[in-house]
Design an enzyme around this catalytic site. Structure first.
Site, PDB file in Angstrom:
ATOM      1  CG  ASN A   1      21.995  22.415 -14.303  1.00 24.29           C
ATOM      2  OD1 ASN A   1      21.578  22.942 -15.321  1.00 24.29           O
ATOM      3  ND2 ASN A   1      21.266  22.337 -13.198  1.00 24.29           N
TER       4      ASN A   1
ATOM      5  N   GLY B 256      23.947  15.064 -13.686  1.00 25.61           N
ATOM      6  CA  GLY B 256      24.964  15.836 -14.390  1.00 25.61           C
ATOM      7  C   GLY B 256      24.457  16.663 -15.554  1.00 25.61           C
TER       8      GLY B 256
ATOM      9  NE  ARG C 218      28.273  15.332   2.234  1.00 24.78           N
ATOM     10  CZ  ARG C 218      28.034  14.772   3.406  1.00 24.78           C
ATOM     11  NH1 ARG C 218      27.005  13.973   3.556  1.00 24.78           N
ATOM     12  NH2 ARG C 218      28.807  15.003   4.431  1.00 24.78           N
ATOM     13  CG  LEU C 219      26.668  22.479   4.839  1.00 23.68           C
ATOM     14  CD1 LEU C 219      25.664  23.454   4.218  1.00 23.68           C
ATOM     15  CD2 LEU C 219      26.397  22.320   6.328  1.00 23.68           C
ATOM     16  CB  ILE C 220      30.205  24.245   0.858  1.00 30.84           C
ATOM     17  CG1 ILE C 220      29.743  23.835  -0.541  1.00 30.84           C
ATOM     18  CG2 ILE C 220      31.599  24.844   0.825  1.00 30.84           C
ATOM     19  CD1 ILE C 220      30.594  22.782  -1.224  1.00 30.84           C
TER      20      ILE C 220
ATOM     21  CG  ASN D 283      23.789  25.727  -5.079  1.00 29.36           C
ATOM     22  OD1 ASN D 283      24.011  24.766  -5.804  1.00 29.36           O
ATOM     23  ND2 ASN D 283      22.760  25.764  -4.253  1.00 29.36           N
TER      24      ASN D 283
ATOM     25  CG  HIS E 266      17.526  26.211  -4.416  1.00 33.78           C
ATOM     26  ND1 HIS E 266      17.813  25.024  -3.771  1.00 33.78           N
ATOM     27  CD2 HIS E 266      16.246  26.516  -4.097  1.00 33.78           C
ATOM     28  CE1 HIS E 266      16.744  24.639  -3.088  1.00 33.78           C
ATOM     29  NE2 HIS E 266      15.778  25.529  -3.267  1.00 33.78           N
TER      30      HIS E 266
END
Length: 192
Positions: A16, A14, A88-90, A104, A106
């Site tokens: 960010n 957490g 998780r994949l959206i 997002n 990365h």
């Protein structure tokens, strides 16, 4: 004027998410509505509570259900979704419903070192093993594939001789802390 409400999705410590919550705490146009996590042991839960932001802990099944995600986001009047270490994949339908309103961050210069399984130390290790001269962060829109949405911004750092995963992680974290809130703020202000 109505404030835009962020939903922050996170799966880990957490760092960010907390930075975003603090950044937008007294912002005149943007506020954090809630934090969503699929990890009941995630550090983001305690950090969010300490910052007086509600948390929703969901199952991986719920995380894969676009209708369920839309319902929870609507219940908090969410206007913009921010992924901050969310693993998780959206679901595709959810990404379409919130098109250009899910971002997002990365920890590499995409398209290098992105995709399923490329997160955290795995990214830094791959960057160092391939003897890259630079690394950095990529902020991008989210679509139905890991790390393939359109790029919004990238910020880089040099990789020094003797760089380690830990020192590179610190550099990347500094870039994230500085730039992610500012990019989100600029994006949302462009919608006003």
């Amino acid at each position: 004027m109505k404030k835009w409400r962020l939903a922050i999705f996170a799966s880990g410590t957490g760092t960010n998410a907390a930075n975003l919550i603090r950044y937008f705490h007294a912002h005149p146009l943007i506020e954090t509505g809630f934090v969503l996590t699929n990890n009941p042991n995630a550090g983001v839960i305690q950090k969010s509570y300490e910052l007086n932001v509600p948390v929703e802990v969901i199952s991986n099944q719920q995380a894969s259900d676009a209708d369920w995600l839309r319902t929870i986001c609507r219940s908090y009047n969410s206007d913009f979704i921010v992924l901050a270490g969310y693993l998780r994949l959206i679901p595709e339908l959810f990404s379409v419903q919130f098109a250009k309103k899910i971002v997002n961050i990365h920890p590499s210069l995409l398209p290098k070192y992105g995709g399923k399984g490329m997160y955290g130390d795995f990214v830094h290790q791959a960057v160092l093993e391939n003897r890259e001269k630079k690394s950095g962060i990529s902020i991008h829109y989210v679509d139905a594939a890991y790390d393939e949405g359109a790029l919004i911004a990238q910020f880089s750092c040099d990789i020094e001789p003797g760089e380690t995963i830990e020192t590179l992680k610190d550099k990347i974290s500094s870039l994230e802390q500085q730039h992610y809130p500012e990019v989100i703020e600029t994006l949302i202000q462009s919608w006003l």
